[in-house]
Each structure stands twice: as structure tokens, then as C-alpha cells.
Design a protein around this motif. Structure first.
Motif, PDB file in Angstrom:
ATOM      1  N   HIS A 140      57.077  33.287  -7.652  1.00 44.65           N
ATOM      2  CA  HIS A 140      57.791  33.430  -8.917  1.00 44.65           C
ATOM      3  C   HIS A 140      57.990  34.891  -9.270  1.00 44.65           C
ATOM      4  CE1 HIS A 140      57.031  29.216  -9.202  1.00 44.65           C
ATOM      5  NE2 HIS A 140      55.725  29.429  -9.123  1.00 44.65           N
ATOM      6  N   ASN A 141      56.922  35.679  -9.096  1.00 47.51           N
ATOM      7  CA  ASN A 141      57.024  37.095  -9.449  1.00 47.51           C
ATOM      8  C   ASN A 141      56.019  37.896  -8.606  1.00 47.51           C
ATOM      9  OD1 ASN A 141      54.497  36.621 -10.674  1.00 47.51           O
ATOM     10  ND2 ASN A 141      55.528  35.999 -12.563  1.00 47.51           N
ATOM     11  N   GLU A 166      59.144  39.391 -14.029  1.00 53.19           N
ATOM     12  CA  GLU A 166      59.098  38.098 -14.721  1.00 53.19           C
ATOM     13  C   GLU A 166      59.465  36.962 -13.763  1.00 53.19           C
ATOM     14  OE1 GLU A 166      58.188  37.577 -17.827  1.00 53.19           O
ATOM     15  OE2 GLU A 166      57.880  39.706 -18.231  1.00 53.19           O
ATOM     16  N   ASN A 172      56.719  28.901  -3.882  1.00 55.32           N
ATOM     17  CA  ASN A 172      55.640  29.270  -4.798  1.00 55.32           C
ATOM     18  C   ASN A 172      55.662  30.751  -5.161  1.00 55.32           C
ATOM     19  OD1 ASN A 172      54.439  26.697  -5.073  1.00 55.32           O
ATOM     20  ND2 ASN A 172      53.739  26.905  -2.950  1.00 55.32           N
ATOM     21  N   SER A 185      53.059  38.649  -8.958  1.00 53.50           N
ATOM     22  CA  SER A 185      51.677  38.167  -8.868  1.00 53.50           C
ATOM     23  C   SER A 185      51.481  37.246  -7.666  1.00 53.50           C
ATOM     24  CB  SER A 185      51.258  37.450 -10.166  1.00 53.50           C
ATOM     25  OG  SER A 185      52.071  36.327 -10.339  1.00 53.50           O
TER      26      SER A 185
END
Lengths: 402, 209, 331
Positions: C221-222, C196, C219, C224
Motif C-alpha cells: 500500500h505504501n 499514503e 499487499n 511501510s
């Protein structure tokens, strides 16, 4: 995000500038300065499925201009006020973008900027889209289906066991030896060493070990023997003390219990092993029980146990450590036998029911393997198309991670 | 100072290795130092990584929901310490229940998907190349091995007759796997020893580059 | 302590002091000495075999001693072993080499110093390759000592190319080219939460810099936002947990380097396509070093390991032959 996309844009423009300068024909250069590329079309923003409502998937049809003159796309987002800010950039071969970290329930529009040699051509804005969340991931229907079958079976078996129905579990080799080994230690007047692995209480193997400890501690209390239990996790020490205390209580000898029976050594794997090794050669336990999750220490411990002539019973579900226990111990509970032993010894309806339910899961797996292998063999050996379809659509449809 | 550290590490290594001969005073001393230092190390690590970095730094500027979660974690941690007091010691069972429950929930899904579903799928998926006889044999062997292995771990039926025969095949497969695993582990143990010898003969004695 | 034990231990101390202060450094055997040593080890086995067959099994301490000698002496020999690249290590390299410059790579160092002989060479080779190809490396550990091991691999890269050191011409800037997120307790729950948000698990990096203040993490976050993950694992939590959560739930393309003990457990994930390649033990590390062209300790250690393996195989053979011969005699 904006800075990053602006950076990429600058890079792309810079790259484009260099490309243009590298051209031999000056006329091309003049043309590229004037003509903007055709903008992207059909910009669509859709809710990203099965997330927590923070993502929108934006897609578009690529620019119809010569692909060599299109360097990439910039994605602009508006929050319904027609004020578009760039939120990302992609290369010209890509025509989709996932915009993340949005506010659930809010409306967003998107516009795509096609980057050409002479500037950016903007598309028509998309229809507004709202990121939304879903309670269930319907793509994982297969897992839900088999999960319901197995969990349903577990629950049914638990109720059945609670209602008094006797659930059959086959005899597990090595379990009889457990009581015998404790008896031997009592006869010899030497202690019993119980090692519950080196994992914490969140490992199901440690839980099984603690359940078996309950039974062992009861026999120890009955025989007035001595148990030593150095552990490497504080939580395990807490649970072990409670379990041994209960066993002594139920044996009617609460005064014989001492907190020193289970004690913490250190979390450090090899520090713990060094301490247990030292304990083994000094105290010379007659019986060593290694039940739980083990790693590199399995061989060191069982080898030392062997050297002091102790009866050793081991059980772990760590495949990597089983070979050493099999080689160095008198009895070994292999893999799930550890959990089965725990259920068998405790007679606990929950554990028995779980074991029976899992057996049903194994039947499902066995049937799947037989059907799948058969279908694959028929499909490849005799080119039977329906078998290939059955394999691809049904079997692999169910047994895959979507 | 660095040389002192190297000499100390070398002496401690030799002390621990001396256990291979027999238990002795040097080993006992090293064992005590090892246990004490490692327990202290873990305490310090958990303090700085959990209490300071994750909680103290994490809570600063965090959103309210995150702050609530962090405080809940602290409350659970404090509840663990209630074991020190007889009257409220029962409170320590709650965080224990929380850990066991949360892990069981997580494992249920992860093991179900990664170790059951995907593995069954892989067992029935023919490998990309089934051209050689070896490929075909290995495909069939994997299927038979998995099937018979499952039978060995089937507890609802006595291992008798054909069922018992299949279970025996299963245990043979397991033993072959254990053999391979044994070989790998011997390799690993040699590596551990190599690491120490590299230190003794390299960094300490300086005999190797 | 017995008198003989006192004498032997004194002799050992004297021998060590001679090694420390009198022998030439580094010590390297000539081919002749190497051959003589190998023959002597062989002779020792012959004696052991004869004794065992005669029903006089040798003491276990002799076994330890012989294996120890087999491990140590190759340190001083100069023999190059041929290294065959296995498909699983090739897969790791192929994946790594397909990444363009600037790719974001997550490297999880889930091991501690005892497992370093096997895993550190892999990590060092990876780090040198990553710096050479301008990957952006995010390091972390689910084991407390993992981040220190990560820093060691950065230092190994600096030693390989001093130009990457701080204040050098081609400096790899901390926080821009690489970052060490440190250790986080919670085992697989850490991976789950990272699915998450990385920031929720690592509010600050190893040096207490806030997550948002690290430029490289702006940039990210997780999972992905990560192009490739690599896990160096010595146990639990390790590769199994990374596959189950980061790969199967969040589709992170991932490769792994495991200790030899762990490797058999990771193979099912490799065969099922959940892992992109696997480096197993010292042999895997040596292959990886060869592929990346960064020769390190693994290739050096391989000869020692080969000698020790031969010793173990001979012991197994001697034990079994003696067992069956004695069984026959008893009949």
C-alpha cells in the motif's frame, strides 16, 4: 491479506511438519500432535498515534510454550460481531502488529492465534479499540517551536518593512556588475542572454531568477538593448514573458516588447543545451546571465560563453554546479546570495522580511552548533555527565527528526 | 532496421561532438533534430503517462473523492491553456499560483527537517568513534566549517572585523568543497563522454566487446 | 569550409570506415602497443608543457583531442585496476545482503540515457543480485526515461542468466517477481502521495495493467510495506527528494546510487544517517560490481576514466606552472 496470512500459515505448518518428520524420536512427534501450545495473553489493541485514523497497533505477550515449538502468530480481527477473520501473520519472535486501512471511528476486537506443531491456540479477545485521527503530531513539537520562531520573525520583519522601516542587507558582490554588464552589451550593440536555469516554476531558484529578470529587463528596456531568453519549461516562458512585458511597460516602452524575447525550446536537458550553445556562437551575446537551478549544463554553457568573450554573471543554489560558475564566470552569486540578490534588487518587503527572518534562523543554528559542540567536547574530554545529558536530552532532543 | 538506427545514432553523435571543433552545418542539423525530437518525445510521454494512464485509467473505478481530485487537476490544466485567449488569459495564473503555493508548502517542511534540523543534529553529534586524532579533527572541522559557512551567508551584518574574518574562513571552506565537487563533476563528465565513445567504438564500429 | 578542413574531415571518415570494415574485432592492444601508446600520450604532454611555458598556449581543441584519446585508447588495453571498496559502498552491499529472500525492494530509476554510463552499471548489478536472491522488485521512475532504464537492467539480468527469461526454467515472472510501475510526473509530490498510497500515483503499471491486478502489489500500500529502497539518481527529482520525504517522513530504509556530480550533495545525508550507503559515480559503480561479483561496464570504464583523470591533472599542473613562471618573468 487473508489469503496471504493463510499462505504464511500453510507454510509455517508445512515447515513444522517437516521439522517434526526430521525428529529422530517418534514419541516427540506423537506428543506434538496432541498438545497445543500455550496461547498468547494480554492482547491489547491501541489507536496508532498521529495517523489519519486508519491504523490500530495490536500487541500481546508471547506464548509461554517452548519457543522452538511456537512457529508464529496469526492475527484475527472482528468488527464487533465476534466473527474473527485473519488479517495477518508474524513470526514467533514478534509480538506486535499494525493493522492498516481500517475505517476511522469503527470498533475492532483482536484475537491472537499461536501456531504450534499440532494446531493453533487462540487467545482471549482484546478489548474493543477504535482507530482515531489526530490533528497535530505532538512528537514534532521541536519543529513547531523553531518553525514558529523563524516564521514569526519573517512575518514581523515583513510587517516592519511594509511599515517603512529600512531593513539592512549587506552589499552583495556581483550585483553592481549586473547593470554594468547590461550597459556593456548596449554599447557593443549585442544582445543579452538570460538563462533562468532548467527547473520549473516550482523551484524557488527559478522564482528568484524571474525576480532578477524583472530588474534586468527594466535596464534593458531603458537602454533599448536586446534580451534573448530561451527556456526549457513552458511555465517559465509564461512567467518570463509577463515579467519582461511589465518591465517594458514600466519603462514606458510597451511597443518595444515582443513575445519572441522569451521562448520555449525543449524540456530535454541536453537538447536545450545544444540549442542555447548554437544560439550563443551565432548571436554572440555580449553578456550572459545564468541565474537559477542548473545541472550538467552549467559548465557547457559557461564554457561556451567564455569562448565567445561574453561577460558572464551566474547565480545558483546548486552546490554541485557552483565550482564551474566560479571558475568560468566573471561574477557568481553563491547559494543564498541568489535569493538575497533577488530581495535586494526588488526591494520587496516580503522578500526582504524573509531574508531577515532566515538570518534569525542562522543565528539559532550557530548558537546550537556552538552549544552542542561545547557540550560534546566537555562531555567526552572531561567526562562531565551533566554536559552529556544536556547534549542528549536538550540539544539532540530539539535538533532531531522524531 | 536496427543497423540503420545504430548508423543514424552514430552520425548524430559525431555531429554533436563536431561542435568541439567549431559550429558547423552538421551540428546545426543535429541540434535541430535533437530539439524537435525531444520536444515531441516529452509531449507524447506526458500524454500517455498523465492524460491516459493517470487520468483516464485512474478515474475508472476510483472513489468519488479521488475522482473529484482528478477532475480538479484537469480543470487546472485546462486553465493553463486559457493563455491562448487574450480575454481569459488571466485564468492561467491560478494553476501557476497553485503549483508555487503547494511546492513552497512542501519544501518548507522537507527542507526544514532534512536540511536544517537533522543536519544541525548531525553536526553536534560526535561520531561513533572519536578515538583517533583524525576523528577529533574532522569533528571540529565540520563544526567550524558549518559555523563559518553560516556566517558567510548572514546578510544582516557587514562582513567587517572578526565577523568578516569568520566569513572569509567560511568562503575558504566553501572553495575547498567546490574543489572536491569539481573533481567529482569532472569524473561525471568523463563518464558521459565514455558512454558515447563506448557506443561509437562498441555498438557501431564493433571494436570493443 | 576551408580546404584543409575538408581534407581532415575526409580523412576522419576514411579512418572510421577502416575501423568499421577492416580492423579485427574486437580490437585488443598487446602490452607493447599499450606501452607505446601511453608513452606517446606522455610525449604529447611534454610538448604541450614546453609550448605553454614558452608562452604559446595550445588551442583548446588540442585539449579536447588529448582527453578524447586518453578516454578511448584504454578501451583496447587489457589492464586490471585494483579496486578498493569504500565504506559507503560497503554499507549499501551490507544492507542489501542482510535482506532475506522475498524481501520487497523499491527501486527508483531517476535518470535518463545521458547519465546511464555511470548509473546503469549500478542498476544492472543490483538487478542481477536481486534476481539471484529472490527479492521482489518494484521499479519506478520520476524521470520519463527511468522505466526504460529499469527495463534495460532487467534485460542485463536476462543476458547474465538466460534461465530468468520468460518461458525458461527459473523464470522471473513479471508481476510476481518484479513489476515496472512506470513514470509519474509531479516530482516530490509523487513520493509524498506514495507515502499514503502507491496506487494513487500509479493506478496502472507501465503496461497499463491495473494496480490491483498485479499479484506482487496485492499487499503493498505504501512505504511501510517496503523492506528497502534504492534510488539511482542523476539530479532532481532524485536522492535529495527521496531522503526528505520517503526516509525522513516515512522511515523507508534507503540507499542511493548517484552520478558523481550529485554525490557531494548526498554525502550530508549519508553522514547524518539518513542514507544507508551511497554509490558515487563510476568508481562507486565499479566497487558495487566488485562486491556483488557481477563484473560489468563500470570496471571496464574505470581504466579509461583513470587515464582521462591523469590527463586532466597534467593539464591543470601545466597551466598552473606556466601561469606562475610567466608571472615571475613579468615581475
Amino acid at each position: 491479506m487473508r489469503i496471504a496470512s493463510f499462505g504464511i500459515f500453510i507454510l509455517l505448518v508445512f515447515g513444522c511438519g517437516l521439522t517434526a518428520l526430521a525428529q529422530d524420536d517418534p514419541i516427540d512427534m506423537v506428543e506434538s500432535e496432541i498438545v497445543l501450545p500455550a496461547p498468547a495473553s494480554k492482547v491489547i489493541a491501541l489507536n496508532h498515534k498521529y495517523d489519519i485514523g486508519e491504523i490500530l497497533d495490536v500487541s500481546w505477550e508471547s506464548s509461554t510454550s517452548d519457543p522452538e515449538l511456537v512457529f508464529g502468530y496469526i492475527i484475527y480481527r472482528s468488527e464487533g460481531d465476534n466473527k474473527f477473520d485473519s488479517v495477518g501473520a508474524v513470526l514467533s519472535k514478534i509480538n506486535s502488529f499494525s493493522d492498516e486501512e481500517l475505517i476511522p471511528g469503527k470498533s475492532y476486537n483482536y484475537q491472537i492465534g499461536t501456531i504450534g506443531a499440532s494446531g493453533v491456540a487462540l487467545s482471549e479477545p482484546s478489548e474493543p479499540a477504535i482507530p482515531d485521527w489526530e490533528l497535530f503530531n505532538l512528537e514534532m513539537w521541536n519543529i513547531a517551536l523553531i518553525g514558529f520562531i523563524i516564521c514569526g520573525a519573517v512575518i514581523a520583519y515583513i510587517f516592519s518593512a511594509k511599515a517603512g522601516r529600512k531593513l539592512f542587507i549587506r552589499k552583495i558582490g556581483g550585483l553592481e556588475a549586473l547593470e554594468e554588464a547590461v550597459g556593456r552589451a548596449t554599447e557593443m550593440g549585442r544582445p543579452i542572454l538570460f538563462i533562468p536555469g532548467i527547473q520549473d516554476m516550482d523551484d524557488v531558484q527559478t522564482l528568484a531568477a524571474i525576480t532578477i529578470l524583472g530588474k534586468v529587463a527594466r535596464v534593458v528596456a531603458d537602454y533599448d538593448s536586446k534580451i534573448m531568453m530561451p527556456v526549457s519549461r513552458s511555465l517559465v516562458m509564461t512567467s518570463a514573458r509577463e515579467t519582461i512585458k511589465e518591465a517594458y511597460l514600466s519603462a514606458g516602452r510597451p511597443d518595444a516588447y515582443s513575445d519572441d524575447m522569451a521562448y520555449y525550446v525543449t524540456d530535454e536537458q541536453f537538447g536545450y543545451v545544444a540549442a542555447v550553445n548554437g544560439l550563443m556562437v551565432r548571436e554572440k551575446p555580449a553578456t550572459c546571465l545564468y541565474l537559477g537551478a542548473f545541472f550538467a549544463e552549467s559548465l557547457i554553457l559557461s564554457e561556451t560563453g567564455n569562448s565567445i568573450g561574453a561577460i558572464q554573471i551566474a547565480g545558483t543554489a546548486r552546490p554541485g554546479q557552483l565550482p564551474f560558475f566560479v571558475a568560468a564566470c566573471d561574477y557568481t552569486l553563491i547559494g543564498e546570495e541568489l535569493f538575497a540578490a533577488s530581495a535586494y534588487l526588488s526591494g520587496d518587503p516580503k522578500q526582504l522580511g524573509s531574508l531577515k527572518g532566515q538570518d534569525l534562523g542562522k543565528v539559532v543554528a550557530m548558537v546550537a552548533i556552538v552549544l552542542g559542540t561545547l557540550a560534546a567536547t566537555l562531555a567526552s574530554a572531561w567526562d562531565i555527565e551533566i554536559m552529556q545529558k544536556f547534549l542528549d536530552n536538550v540539544m539532540l532532543g530539539i535538533f532531531s527528526n522524531h | 532496421m536496427e543497423q540503420f538506427g545504430i548508423w543514424l545514432a552514430a552520425l548524430l553523435t559525431i555531429g554533436i561532438i563536431s561542435f568541439l571543433y567549431k559550429d558547423n552545418i552538421l551540428y546545426k542539423a543535429c541540434e535541430a533534430i535533437f530539439v524537435g525530437v525531444s520536444a515531441g518525445y516529452w509531449f507524447v510521454t506526458y500524454f500517455w503517462d498523465n492524460l491516459y494512464r493517470k487520468f483516464y485509467l485512474g478515474i475508472q473505478g476510483a472513489e468519488l473523492s479521488d475522482q473529484i481530485f482528478l477532475w480538479m487537476a484537469v480543470a487546472l490544466g485546462v486553465m493553463m491553456l486559457t493563455r491562448l485567449f487574450d480575454k481569459i488569459g488571466w485564468l492561467s495564473r491560478w494553476p501557476l499560483a497553485f503549483i508555487i503555493g503547494a511546492t513552497a508548502g512542501l519544501y518548507m517542511m522537507t527542507y526544514f527537517v532534512s536540511n536544517a534540523f537533522v543536519q544541525i543534529g548531525a553536526t553536534i553529534t560526535p561520531p561513533p568513534s572519536m578515538e583517533t586524532i583524525g576523528d577529533k579533527i574532522s569533528f571540529v572541522l565540520i563544526a567550524i566549517g558549518t559555523f563559518c559557512g553560516l556566517i558567510y551567508f548572514f546578510f544582516s551584518k557587514e562582513h567587517k572585523g572578526a565577523f568578516g574574518g569568520a566569513a572569509k574562513v567560511g568562503i575558504w571552506f566553501l572553495m575547498v568543497t567546490f574543489g572536491a565537487s569539481f573533481g567529482y563533476t569532472v569524473m561525471s563528465r568523463m563518464s558521459l563522454m565514455l558512454g558515447r565513445f563506448d557506443f561509437l567504438f562498441g555498438e557501431w564500429l564493433g571494436l570493443i566487446k | 569550409m576551408k580546404r584543409t578542413e575538408l581534407v581532415v574531415s575526409s580523412l576522419i571518415v576514411v579512418a572510421l570506415m577502416i575501423c568499421k570494415f577492416l580492423l579485427p574485432k574486437p580490437l585488443l592492444f598487446s602490452p607493447l602497443v599499450s606501452t607505446i601508446v601511453t608513452i606517446l600520450i606522455g610525449c604529447a604532454f611534454l610538448v604541450i608543457f614546453i609550448l605553454t611555458v614558452k608562452g604559446k598556449p595550445i588551442e583548446r581543441r588540442i585539449v579536447f583531442l588529448v582527453v578524447g584519446i586518453a578516454l578511448v585508447f584504454p578501451f583496447f588495453m587489457k589492464v586490471e585496476l585494483p579496486i578498493r571498496i569504500s565504506p559507503e559502498v560497503q554499507q549499501v552491499y551490507d544492507k542489501m545482503s542482510s535482506l532475506p529472500a522475498g524481501s520487497k525492494v523499491l527501486a527508483a530509476f531517476d535518470y535518463d540515457p545521458p547519465s546511464a554510463p555511470e548509473l546503469q552499471p549500478m542498476a544492472d548489478a543490483f538487478m542481477k543480485y536481486a534476481f539471484e536472491h529472490d527479492f521482489k522488485v518494484i521499479m519506478m521512475g520520476l524521470w520519463p526515461q527511468g522505466p526504460q532504464q529499469a527495463n534495460q537492467s532487467v534485460e542485463a539480468a536476462w543476458a547474465y542468466n538466460p534461465q530468468w527469461m520468460p518461458d525458461s526454467a527459473d523464470e522471473k515472472v513479471y508481476g510476481v517477481d518484479y513489476v515496472n510501475l512506470g513514470f509519474q510526473s509531479g516530482n516530490e509530490f509523487v513520493i509524498l502521495r506514495m507515502g499514503e498510497s502507491f496506487k494513487s500515483m500509479f493506478p496502472a503499471d507501465l503496461y497499463y495493467t491495473a494496480y490491483d491486478s498485479v499479484p506482487l502489489l496485492k499487499n503493498i500500500h505504501n512505504f511501510s510495506n517496503i523492506d528497502w529502497g534504492v534510488n539511482f539518481s542523476a539530479g532532481k527529482p532524485g536522492t535529495v527528494e527521496w531522503v526528505q520525504i520517503a526516509v525522513d517522513r516515512h522511515n523507508l530504509p534507503m540507499s542511493a546510487g548517484n552520478t558523481a556530480v550529485q554525490a557531494p550533495m548526498a554525502y550530508p545525508y549519508l553522514n547524518a544517517g539518513q542514507l544507508i550507503g551511497l554509490m558515487g559515480g563510476m568508481a562507486g559503480a565499479a566497487e558495487f560490481e566488485k562486491l556483488t561479483g557481477h563484473t560489468g561496464k563500470a570496471i571496464t570504464f574505470l581504466l579509461s576514466q583513470t587515464y582521462a583523470h591523469v590527463a586532466v591533472i597534467l593539464f591543470i599542473l601545466i597551466g598552473n606552472v606556466a601561469f606562475f613562471l610567466n608571472k615571475k618573468e613579468k615581475k
